[in-house]
Design an enzyme around this catalytic site. Structure first.
Site, PDB file in Angstrom:
ATOM      1  N   HIS A 139       0.818  -1.214   0.000  1.00 20.04           N
ATOM      2  CA  HIS A 139       0.000   0.000   0.000  1.00 20.04           C
ATOM      3  C   HIS A 139       0.854   1.268   0.000  1.00 20.04           C
ATOM      4  O   HIS A 139       2.003   1.260   0.452  1.00 20.04           O
ATOM      5  CB  HIS A 139      -1.041  -0.009   1.138  1.00 20.04           C
ATOM      6  CG  HIS A 139      -0.522   0.260   2.520  1.00 20.04           C
ATOM      7  ND1 HIS A 139      -1.246  -0.025   3.652  1.00 20.04           N
ATOM      8  CD2 HIS A 139       0.646   0.800   2.981  1.00 20.04           C
ATOM      9  CE1 HIS A 139      -0.580   0.325   4.724  1.00 20.04           C
ATOM     10  NE2 HIS A 139       0.584   0.834   4.342  1.00 20.04           N
ATOM     11  N   GLU A 144      -5.021   0.677  -0.072  1.00 14.98           N
ATOM     12  CA  GLU A 144      -4.761  -0.752   0.118  1.00 14.98           C
ATOM     13  C   GLU A 144      -4.879  -1.489  -1.222  1.00 14.98           C
ATOM     14  O   GLU A 144      -5.388  -0.924  -2.199  1.00 14.98           O
ATOM     15  CB  GLU A 144      -5.781  -1.324   1.129  1.00 14.98           C
ATOM     16  CG  GLU A 144      -5.791  -0.630   2.486  1.00 14.98           C
ATOM     17  CD  GLU A 144      -4.577  -0.977   3.374  1.00 14.98           C
ATOM     18  OE1 GLU A 144      -3.586  -1.532   2.868  1.00 14.98           O
ATOM     19  OE2 GLU A 144      -4.655  -0.665   4.577  1.00 14.98           O
TER      20      GLU A 144
HETATM   21  P1  PGA Z   1       5.944   2.309   8.211  1.00 15.43           P
HETATM   22  O1  PGA Z   1       4.649   2.362   7.356  1.00 15.43           O
HETATM   23  O2  PGA Z   1       6.777   3.482   7.798  1.00 15.43           O
HETATM   24  O3  PGA Z   1       5.492   2.433   9.630  1.00 15.43           O
HETATM   25  O4  PGA Z   1       6.624   1.016   7.926  1.00 15.43           O
HETATM   26  C1  PGA Z   1       4.731   2.586   5.993  1.00 15.43           C
HETATM   27  C2  PGA Z   1       3.388   2.352   5.368  1.00 15.43           C
HETATM   28  O5  PGA Z   1       2.674   1.436   5.827  1.00 15.43           O
HETATM   29  O6  PGA Z   1       3.053   3.043   4.411  1.00 15.43           O
END
Ligand code: PGA
Length: 244
Positions: A139, A144
């Site tokens: 995503h 999503e």
């Molecule tokens: P994260 O999330 O930086 O906490 O890994 C990234 C995302 O899910 O877009």
């Protein structure tokens, strides 16, 4: 698409901050799209340091966050409003009127708020630079798998794996099931995009996004359609496994 592989997370963060600072020097009233999450924490730390030590000026910067949970008051400790205040906005000289984050407060009319947000980006002249992370499921922002490439800012349901991943931050609090997110179409209109990914948990998603087929199954693969994308990875996120 330019892919920079850095040796570690610290270098990734510094490289991202340097790129952003260069853009800010070229245009002090930069229109900047900003992410939350774990990945950009080091980048924000670098930017705050530059402000504190070298007086880097953010007074004309205009920011637009990618997303916000729906159903959390903006002062909730886990809201993205709070995250941004803590890690960036309260530590630099950005003007509060130049900060934009979707309002996901309880009772908000999410459709109207999404429209308002799209219009705010449009009225500002569009985004010059958009910084974004990637989820292990591919995503970008809260778009999503299955999200249309021409989607605009809107209310969305979070994927079960996104909710499961967020429980580590929410502790005993329930993770919101919905959010307002910039659409993939909204994001692709940014003049430049900077994708950041760190850690082995992202390697597979990065591989599919950068080298796999362009498909809504992997929302980040939409970035292959954009002419000016820079990807900054650490070594761990770049493990491109080839089965023998
Ligand atoms: P994260 O999330 O930086 O906490 O890994 C990234 C995302 O899910 O877009």
């Amino acid at each position: 698409m330019r892919v920079l592989v850095t040796p570690d997370y610290r270098t990734l963060s510094r490289t991202a901050a340097e790129l952003l600072i260069k853009a800010l020097h070229a245009k002090s009233n930069l229109r900047l799209g900003l992410p939350t999450g774990r990945t950009p924490l080091g980048m924000y730390e670098e930017l705050v340091k530059k402000h504190q030590e070298e007086h880097l000026d953010f007074s004309k910067l205009m920011t637009f966050n990618l997303d916000e949970y729906l159903g959390l008051p903006s002062d909730h400790p886990k809201s993205y409003h709070t995250y941004m205040k803590q890690h960036f906005f309260e530590q630099v000289n950005i003007s509060p009127t130049n900060i934009h984050i979707p309002d996901g407060s309880p009772g908000i009319d999410a459709d109207r708020e999404s429209e308002r947000y799209e219009k705010a980006i449009h009225d500002a002249g569009g985004l010059d630079l958009l910084v974004v992370g990637i989820g292990a499921n591919g995503h970008i922002a809260f778009n999503e798998p299955g999200s249309a490439f021409d989607s605009r800012t809107r209310a969305v349901d979070l994927a079960p794996e996104t909710i499961a991943n967020a429980t580590q931050y929410f502790g005993s609090d329930r993770v919101p099931a919905r959010a307002i997110t910039m659409g993939i179409g909204t994001m692709l209109e940014a003049r430049r995009i900077l994708l950041l990914a760190a850690g082995t948990s992202k390697a597979d998603a990065v591989d599919r996004a950068l080298r796999g087929p362009v498909s809504p199954d992997v929302p980040a693969s939409a970035l292959q359609l954009h002419p000016r994308v820079i990807v900054i990875l650490d070594e761990a996120a770049n493990h491109h496994r080839v089965d023998c």
